[in-house]
Design a protein around this motif. Structure first.
Motif, PDB file in Angstrom:
ATOM      1  N   UNK A  51       0.926  -1.329  -0.101  1.00  0.00           N
ATOM      2  CA  UNK A  51       0.119  -0.210  -0.018  1.00  0.00           C
ATOM      3  C   UNK A  51       0.775   1.205   0.007  1.00  0.00           C
ATOM      4  N   UNK A  52       1.783   1.294   0.947  1.00  0.00           N
ATOM      5  CA  UNK A  52       2.947   2.412   0.647  1.00  0.00           C
ATOM      6  C   UNK A  52       3.726   2.500  -0.609  1.00  0.00           C
ATOM      7  N   UNK A  53       3.901   1.312  -1.079  1.00  0.00           N
ATOM      8  CA  UNK A  53       4.733   1.713  -2.526  1.00  0.00           C
ATOM      9  C   UNK A  53       3.489   1.932  -3.479  1.00  0.00           C
ATOM     10  N   UNK A  54       2.336   1.604  -3.482  1.00  0.00           N
ATOM     11  CA  UNK A  54       1.409   1.989  -4.550  1.00  0.00           C
ATOM     12  C   UNK A  54       0.870   3.382  -4.444  1.00  0.00           C
ATOM     13  N   UNK A  55       0.973   3.846  -2.995  1.00  0.00           N
ATOM     14  CA  UNK A  55       0.772   5.231  -2.797  1.00  0.00           C
ATOM     15  C   UNK A  55       1.939   6.145  -3.439  1.00  0.00           C
ATOM     16  N   UNK A  56       3.278   5.722  -3.331  1.00  0.00           N
ATOM     17  CA  UNK A  56       4.188   6.400  -3.829  1.00  0.00           C
ATOM     18  C   UNK A  56       4.439   6.256  -5.433  1.00  0.00           C
ATOM     19  N   UNK A  57       3.873   5.143  -5.914  1.00  0.00           N
ATOM     20  CA  UNK A  57       3.616   5.183  -7.456  1.00  0.00           C
ATOM     21  C   UNK A  57       2.646   5.947  -8.064  1.00  0.00           C
ATOM     22  N   UNK A  58       1.328   6.263  -7.235  1.00  0.00           N
ATOM     23  CA  UNK A  58       0.563   7.046  -7.782  1.00  0.00           C
ATOM     24  C   UNK A  58       0.880   8.413  -7.847  1.00  0.00           C
ATOM     25  N   UNK A  59       1.679   9.025  -6.652  1.00  0.00           N
ATOM     26  CA  UNK A  59       2.253  10.047  -6.694  1.00  0.00           C
ATOM     27  C   UNK A  59       3.087  10.363  -7.859  1.00  0.00           C
ATOM     28  N   UNK A  60       3.948   9.408  -8.211  1.00  0.00           N
ATOM     29  CA  UNK A  60       5.098   9.597  -9.288  1.00  0.00           C
ATOM     30  C   UNK A  60       4.321   9.679 -10.384  1.00  0.00           C
ATOM     31  N   UNK A  61       3.177   8.821 -10.745  1.00  0.00           N
ATOM     32  CA  UNK A  61       2.213   8.971 -11.932  1.00  0.00           C
ATOM     33  C   UNK A  61       1.694  10.357 -11.981  1.00  0.00           C
ATOM     34  N   UNK A  62       1.153  10.877 -10.991  1.00  0.00           N
ATOM     35  CA  UNK A  62       0.558  12.108 -11.078  1.00  0.00           C
ATOM     36  C   UNK A  62       1.540  13.070 -11.299  1.00  0.00           C
ATOM     37  N   UNK A  63       2.631  12.970 -10.776  1.00  0.00           N
ATOM     38  CA  UNK A  63       3.563  14.141 -11.426  1.00  0.00           C
ATOM     39  C   UNK A  63       4.045  13.854 -12.860  1.00  0.00           C
ATOM     40  N   UNK A  64       4.156  12.711 -13.207  1.00  0.00           N
ATOM     41  CA  UNK A  64       4.520  12.316 -14.764  1.00  0.00           C
ATOM     42  C   UNK A  64       3.405  12.832 -15.534  1.00  0.00           C
ATOM     43  N   UNK A  65       2.059  12.658 -15.144  1.00  0.00           N
ATOM     44  CA  UNK A  65       0.759  13.119 -15.985  1.00  0.00           C
ATOM     45  C   UNK A  65       0.921  14.777 -16.101  1.00  0.00           C
ATOM     46  N   UNK A  66       1.446  15.244 -14.896  1.00  0.00           N
ATOM     47  CA  UNK A  66       1.260  16.612 -14.913  1.00  0.00           C
ATOM     48  C   UNK A  66       2.440  17.262 -15.874  1.00  0.00           C
ATOM     49  N   UNK A  67       3.547  16.685 -15.925  1.00  0.00           N
ATOM     50  CA  UNK A  67       4.606  17.033 -16.574  1.00  0.00           C
ATOM     51  C   UNK A  67       4.229  16.686 -18.141  1.00  0.00           C
ATOM     52  N   UNK A  68       3.491  15.755 -18.458  1.00  0.00           N
ATOM     53  CA  UNK A  68       2.969  15.488 -19.884  1.00  0.00           C
ATOM     54  C   UNK A  68       2.125  16.429 -20.210  1.00  0.00           C
ATOM     55  N   UNK A  69       1.307  16.809 -19.346  1.00  0.00           N
ATOM     56  CA  UNK A  69       0.174  17.888 -19.748  1.00  0.00           C
ATOM     57  C   UNK A  69       0.905  19.179 -20.187  1.00  0.00           C
ATOM     58  N   UNK A  70       1.935  19.528 -19.232  1.00  0.00           N
ATOM     59  CA  UNK A  70       2.623  20.640 -19.302  1.00  0.00           C
ATOM     60  C   UNK A  70       3.313  20.661 -20.740  1.00  0.00           C
ATOM     61  N   UNK A  71       4.121  19.553 -20.956  1.00  0.00           N
ATOM     62  CA  UNK A  71       4.716  19.429 -22.323  1.00  0.00           C
ATOM     63  C   UNK A  71       3.710  19.458 -23.399  1.00  0.00           C
ATOM     64  N   UNK A  72       2.685  18.866 -23.540  1.00  0.00           N
ATOM     65  CA  UNK A  72       1.695  19.025 -24.508  1.00  0.00           C
ATOM     66  C   UNK A  72       1.236  20.524 -24.781  1.00  0.00           C
ATOM     67  N   UNK A  73       0.899  21.253 -23.556  1.00  0.00           N
ATOM     68  CA  UNK A  73       0.451  22.537 -23.728  1.00  0.00           C
ATOM     69  C   UNK A  73       1.654  23.485 -24.267  1.00  0.00           C
ATOM     70  N   UNK A  74       2.877  23.244 -23.858  1.00  0.00           N
ATOM     71  CA  UNK A  74       4.098  23.831 -24.353  1.00  0.00           C
ATOM     72  C   UNK A  74       4.134  23.430 -26.099  1.00  0.00           C
TER      73      UNK A  74
END
Length: 132
Positions: A51-74
């Motif tokens: 559960x701890x690892x899953x929460x960490x992975x969700x946070x990383x995926x959320x960051x990656x998705x935000x970075x992808x969204x920023x890259x697409x906007x740019x």
């Protein structure tokens, strides 16, 4: 009733069978709990870790998705800027093509092309100086 067997003997036999069944059930419980209790504790500990690892992975995926969204906007902004620059360049190109067509149309048909080019250059130079 069976001759020679009293209710007392039947009750005593049933109590013995019941006692032996109870002891067997208790021993079965102890054996199973001694075997499965550590396995269950380990499984529960692993669940906590997962559960701890899953929460960490969700946070990383959320960051990656935000970075992808920023890259697409740019990328969209860059694409729009490129289209604007292309339209501007096309407009400037058309203006220069019109000027070139005017120069080519004003070319004299004489044999001395160097003198004609020099004269055309002088005319164009004068026009540019007047515009400034």
């Amino acid at each position: 009733m069976i001759p020679g067997i009293s209710w007392l003997r039947i009750g005593a036999a049933l109590l013995r069978v019941l006692g032996l069944a109870s002891i067997g059930a208790w021993l079965g419980y102890r054996v199973c709990s001694d075997h499965y209790a550590p396995l269950l504790a380990d499984a529960q500990q692993q669940i906590g870790q997962y559960q701890t690892v899953n929460a960490q992975m969700r946070a990383v995926v959320k960051q990656q998705n935000a970075a992808i969204d920023d890259a697409l906007k740019l990328a969209k902004q860059r694409e729009q800027a490129a289209e604007d620059a292309q339209r501007t360049a096309l407009g400037a190109s058309q203006a220069y093509q019109q000027k070139a067509a005017v120069i080519l149309a004003s070319r004299p048909a004489s044999a001395d092309e160097c003198a004609a080019a020099s004269a055309a250059f002088d005319v164009e130079l004068e026009q540019e100086r007047e515009q400034k």
